[in-house]
Design a protein around this motif. Sequence first.
Motif, mmCIF file in Angstrom:
data_model
loop_
_atom_site.group_PDB
_atom_site.id
_atom_site.type_symbol
_atom_site.label_atom_id
_atom_site.label_comp_id
_atom_site.label_asym_id
_atom_site.label_seq_id
_atom_site.Cartn_x
_atom_site.Cartn_y
_atom_site.Cartn_z
ATOM 1 N N VAL A 345 -22.515 -6.560 31.182
ATOM 2 C CA VAL A 345 -22.040 -5.557 32.141
ATOM 3 C C VAL A 345 -21.597 -6.264 33.420
ATOM 4 C CG1 VAL A 345 -22.607 -3.500 33.490
ATOM 5 C CG2 VAL A 345 -23.578 -3.794 31.205
ATOM 6 N N PHE A 346 -20.343 -6.030 33.805
ATOM 7 C CA PHE A 346 -19.821 -6.532 35.075
ATOM 8 C C PHE A 346 -19.869 -5.384 36.085
ATOM 9 C CE2 PHE A 346 -17.119 -10.554 34.324
ATOM 10 C CZ PHE A 346 -18.018 -11.030 33.381
ATOM 11 N N TYR A 347 -19.743 -5.735 37.371
ATOM 12 C CA TYR A 347 -19.835 -4.715 38.421
ATOM 13 C C TYR A 347 -18.701 -4.902 39.431
ATOM 14 C CZ TYR A 347 -24.432 -4.089 36.393
ATOM 15 O OH TYR A 347 -25.460 -3.857 35.501
ATOM 16 N N GLN A 348 -18.043 -3.779 39.756
ATOM 17 C CA GLN A 348 -16.974 -3.809 40.756
ATOM 18 C C GLN A 348 -17.394 -2.946 41.942
ATOM 19 O OE1 GLN A 348 -13.084 -2.245 39.633
ATOM 20 N NE2 GLN A 348 -12.066 -3.701 40.990
ATOM 21 N N PRO A 349 -17.210 -3.448 43.180
ATOM 22 C CA PRO A 349 -17.725 -2.714 44.343
ATOM 23 C C PRO A 349 -16.973 -1.401 44.614
ATOM 24 C CG PRO A 349 -16.424 -4.604 45.045
ATOM 25 C CD PRO A 349 -16.594 -4.731 43.553
ATOM 26 N N LEU A 350 -17.720 -0.422 45.080
ATOM 27 C CA LEU A 350 -17.179 0.833 45.616
ATOM 28 C C LEU A 350 -17.403 0.764 47.121
ATOM 29 C CD1 LEU A 350 -18.669 3.308 42.995
ATOM 30 C CD2 LEU A 350 -16.294 2.581 43.166
ATOM 31 N N GLU A 354 -13.946 4.241 55.531
ATOM 32 C CA GLU A 354 -13.986 4.119 56.985
ATOM 33 C C GLU A 354 -14.715 2.853 57.424
ATOM 34 O OE1 GLU A 354 -12.561 5.694 59.574
ATOM 35 O OE2 GLU A 354 -11.366 6.624 57.983
ATOM 36 N N SER A 355 -15.950 2.697 56.992
ATOM 37 C CA SER A 355 -16.754 1.554 57.442
ATOM 38 C C SER A 355 -16.409 0.268 56.697
ATOM 39 C CB SER A 355 -18.240 1.861 57.260
ATOM 40 O OG SER A 355 -18.573 1.949 55.876
ATOM 41 N N GLN A 356 -15.785 0.401 55.539
ATOM 42 C CA GLN A 356 -15.445 -0.723 54.655
ATOM 43 C C GLN A 356 -16.699 -1.504 54.251
ATOM 44 O OE1 GLN A 356 -11.875 -2.978 55.553
ATOM 45 N NE2 GLN A 356 -11.115 -1.349 56.887
ATOM 46 N N GLN A 357 -17.805 -0.779 54.128
ATOM 47 C CA GLN A 357 -19.053 -1.342 53.635
ATOM 48 C C GLN A 357 -19.255 -0.935 52.178
ATOM 49 O OE1 GLN A 357 -21.159 -3.408 55.569
ATOM 50 N NE2 GLN A 357 -19.347 -3.306 56.904
ATOM 51 N N VAL A 358 -19.830 -1.843 51.395
ATOM 52 C CA VAL A 358 -20.090 -1.555 49.989
ATOM 53 C C VAL A 358 -21.146 -0.459 49.895
ATOM 54 C CG1 VAL A 358 -20.973 -2.465 47.809
ATOM 55 C CG2 VAL A 358 -19.443 -3.851 49.220
ATOM 56 N N LYS A 359 -20.828 0.619 49.198
ATOM 57 C CA LYS A 359 -21.746 1.746 49.073
ATOM 58 C C LYS A 359 -22.209 1.956 47.627
ATOM 59 C CE LYS A 359 -19.624 5.799 49.544
ATOM 60 N NZ LYS A 359 -18.712 6.833 50.083
ATOM 61 N N GLY A 360 -21.652 1.162 46.713
ATOM 62 C CA GLY A 360 -22.039 1.299 45.319
ATOM 63 C C GLY A 360 -21.215 0.385 44.441
ATOM 64 N N ALA A 361 -21.262 0.621 43.136
ATOM 65 C CA ALA A 361 -20.527 -0.210 42.183
ATOM 66 C C ALA A 361 -20.266 0.595 40.916
ATOM 67 C CB ALA A 361 -21.314 -1.474 41.847
ATOM 68 N N LEU A 411 -34.421 -4.505 46.418
ATOM 69 C CA LEU A 411 -33.955 -5.294 47.564
ATOM 70 C C LEU A 411 -33.916 -4.463 48.834
ATOM 71 C CD1 LEU A 411 -30.984 -7.274 45.923
ATOM 72 C CD2 LEU A 411 -33.327 -8.068 46.319
ATOM 73 N N GLY A 412 -34.182 -3.157 48.688
ATOM 74 C CA GLY A 412 -34.195 -2.283 49.865
ATOM 75 C C GLY A 412 -32.889 -1.566 50.121
ATOM 76 N N LEU A 413 -32.005 -1.564 49.137
ATOM 77 C CA LEU A 413 -30.724 -0.867 49.314
ATOM 78 C C LEU A 413 -30.965 0.640 49.379
ATOM 79 C CD1 LEU A 413 -28.453 -2.784 46.780
ATOM 80 C CD2 LEU A 413 -28.581 -3.085 49.249
ATOM 81 N N SER A 414 -30.367 1.289 50.340
ATOM 82 C CA SER A 414 -30.486 2.744 50.450
ATOM 83 C C SER A 414 -29.143 3.391 50.187
ATOM 84 C CB SER A 414 -30.994 3.134 51.840
ATOM 85 O OG SER A 414 -30.079 2.714 52.834
ATOM 86 N N ASP A 571 -25.164 -11.239 38.997
ATOM 87 C CA ASP A 571 -25.567 -12.286 39.948
ATOM 88 C C ASP A 571 -24.498 -12.524 41.000
ATOM 89 O OD1 ASP A 571 -27.972 -12.585 38.647
ATOM 90 O OD2 ASP A 571 -27.327 -14.314 37.450
ATOM 91 N N ASP A 572 -23.225 -12.593 40.544
ATOM 92 C CA ASP A 572 -22.129 -12.818 41.486
ATOM 93 C C ASP A 572 -21.966 -11.619 42.420
ATOM 94 O OD1 ASP A 572 -21.622 -15.290 40.443
ATOM 95 O OD2 ASP A 572 -19.974 -14.637 39.145
ATOM 96 N N PHE A 573 -22.169 -10.420 41.896
ATOM 97 C CA PHE A 573 -22.056 -9.227 42.730
ATOM 98 C C PHE A 573 -23.098 -9.255 43.843
ATOM 99 C CE2 PHE A 573 -22.829 -4.876 44.016
ATOM 100 C CZ PHE A 573 -21.568 -4.303 44.024
ATOM 101 N N GLU A 574 -24.301 -9.629 43.468
ATOM 102 C CA GLU A 574 -25.391 -9.679 44.445
ATOM 103 C C GLU A 574 -25.092 -10.701 45.533
ATOM 104 O OE1 GLU A 574 -30.171 -10.640 44.364
ATOM 105 O OE2 GLU A 574 -29.240 -9.628 42.640
ATOM 106 N N GLN A 575 -24.571 -11.862 45.141
ATOM 107 C CA GLN A 575 -24.276 -12.909 46.106
ATOM 108 C C GLN A 575 -23.104 -12.538 47.012
ATOM 109 O OE1 GLN A 575 -23.706 -16.593 44.007
ATOM 110 N NE2 GLN A 575 -25.788 -16.633 43.176
ATOM 111 N N GLN A 576 -22.087 -11.902 46.436
ATOM 112 C CA GLN A 576 -20.880 -11.613 47.195
ATOM 113 C C GLN A 576 -21.006 -10.371 48.075
ATOM 114 O OE1 GLN A 576 -17.254 -11.560 44.814
ATOM 115 N NE2 GLN A 576 -18.057 -13.132 43.449
ATOM 116 N N PHE A 577 -21.748 -9.362 47.616
ATOM 117 C CA PHE A 577 -21.689 -8.068 48.298
ATOM 118 C C PHE A 577 -23.028 -7.548 48.811
ATOM 119 C CE2 PHE A 577 -18.316 -8.059 44.996
ATOM 120 C CZ PHE A 577 -17.217 -8.075 45.849
ATOM 121 N N LEU A 578 -24.141 -8.112 48.364
ATOM 122 C CA LEU A 578 -25.436 -7.539 48.736
ATOM 123 C C LEU A 578 -26.270 -8.435 49.618
ATOM 124 C CD1 LEU A 578 -26.482 -5.849 45.344
ATOM 125 C CD2 LEU A 578 -25.124 -4.916 47.225
ATOM 126 N N GLN A 579 -25.753 -9.602 49.969
ATOM 127 C CA GLN A 579 -26.526 -10.511 50.813
ATOM 128 C C GLN A 579 -25.838 -10.688 52.166
ATOM 129 O OE1 GLN A 579 -27.248 -14.186 48.698
ATOM 130 N NE2 GLN A 579 -28.695 -13.221 47.286
#
Length: 579
Positions: A345-350, A354-361, A411-414, A571-579
Amino acid sequence: MSIEHGVMRELEHALQERDRALDLSKRHLLLAERIIDCSPEGIMITDPEGIIQSVNPAFVRLTGFESEEVIGKSPSILSSGRHDEQFYRDMWSKIHRDGYWQGEIWNRRKNCEIYPELLTITAIHDENGELTHYASLFSDISSLKENEERIKHLAYYDPLTALPNRRLFHDRLSMAIAHAHRSSSRLAVMFIDLDRFKLINDSLGHKVGDELLKEVSKRLTQTVREDDTVARMGGDEFVFILSEIDDEEDAVASAHRVIEAITMPIVIDGNELVVTCSIGISVYPTDGESNELLLQNADTAMYRSKDLGRNSYQLYSPTMNARSLEHLVMESGLRSGLENGEFEVFYQPLVDAESQQVKGAEALLRWHHKEMGMIAPSDFIPLAEDTGLIIPIGEWVLRSACQQLKRWSALGLSEFKLAVNISVRQFQTLGFIDVAKKIIEEEGVDPASLAFEITESMLMDDVIDSIKRLTAIREMGVTISLDDFGTGYSSLAYLKRFPINTLKIDRMFINDISSERNEGAIVAALISLAHSMDLNVVAEGVEQKCQLEYLRSEGCDTIQGYYFGQPVTADDFEQQFLQ
């Protein structure tokens, strides 16, 4: 004196009460007049004989007629001429029976422009039950009708090429078969697939690929007769309906013209491309007497053409294998791929617009075939659907996505939302809801953190059952996203009944948003439509900054596409978008 004094006081009190009642009545009347004058809806009052007594400012604005031009006249001054006498007889019959009528009607402005109205006519009676007036309230619904027509066009035509889509193709093929049956004539179905189109898409990008498809579509249209149909079935697949042919040679001649037209060089952005195609032909009634069989046999012949070297055509023969060698290899691999751990399973950011912050995948399935390498989902998902293997594969994807969501939640994501695609076969399987609920409970994830993505076309097979299933999903706490919106089209009436949360606008509408005015207008209409129904909007396939800026200006809620990130491993998603 005391008696007279008492009478006077009672009289004085009665007069005061009368004055207060008159004052209150005047204030109510003034308020009613102000409401009528300020109403955005046109209001027209007639007497029982239908003669106009008064109109409000909105009437003047909407019709162009001044009040003095219509007072004392019949409302027929507004008649468009589009409705027959029976229409008006039915309308007045309902008013006389029920006291009101509401519906859509075409009327005429002073400048002779014909426009659609939503009209309500109500009979007004006095305290004795006597008819005193008729009140008509109306609003101009031209914009709504234009949007409905635009959306309706999307139901039957491919937005990229403007060719008939799969739905319209099947409608026309059914009509052509019925005509051929009545007239004892023949017709041919010709299935066309561009050879190695994926290589062009992967090497030169989707923009070049889309321009190529547009040019191919133009060339295909020029090779057929006016009464024939060229449709795009999706991707790089096209289908012809060749009506009233004398024999197979007519279809063969058409195939030769197609091959000759397509193989001529095409120049796009400085790249000279030479494209070939594989064609399969089935003939009514020899090779089938139904839409499904004719299309299936033409598809079979097309794969046979690919097996024999591509850039050619094949007439269907009953001796042909139902699948190409490539499909047979894939089908065999699908059965063992799950057990061998070949799926991932791969993951693409959502991203919040407005804020241009990752809110999901979005969770996206990938297959690492041990011999064929990475296989695109578009190549193996339809095969998995056909064989039923999509059921265990889909369950594995949902469980894997839930496990990953649980790890990320730790990881504490809300408010992080993970979207999972649900296939047609999964959705329609009897025990799907129970299986999904069990997986979510076993993996210990919050259902509100999940969204199921469902394509709109799968809902229309059985609307009532679809509504029940969607409702059950919502009751689980999972939100629902309608994927590829605009490519399959569910009527607005049904769309309002589906308990969905989000509309995803297909990338085809986003692709040319910077250069095609019509594409921008369609996207704006879709966003406006979704927001009017209190739905969130996700735009997929966003690759350019200008597309992002346009979508933000139109109020799009969420962005998905290569502009922010490609699908990657967990793993790549976590490194690129969640850290």
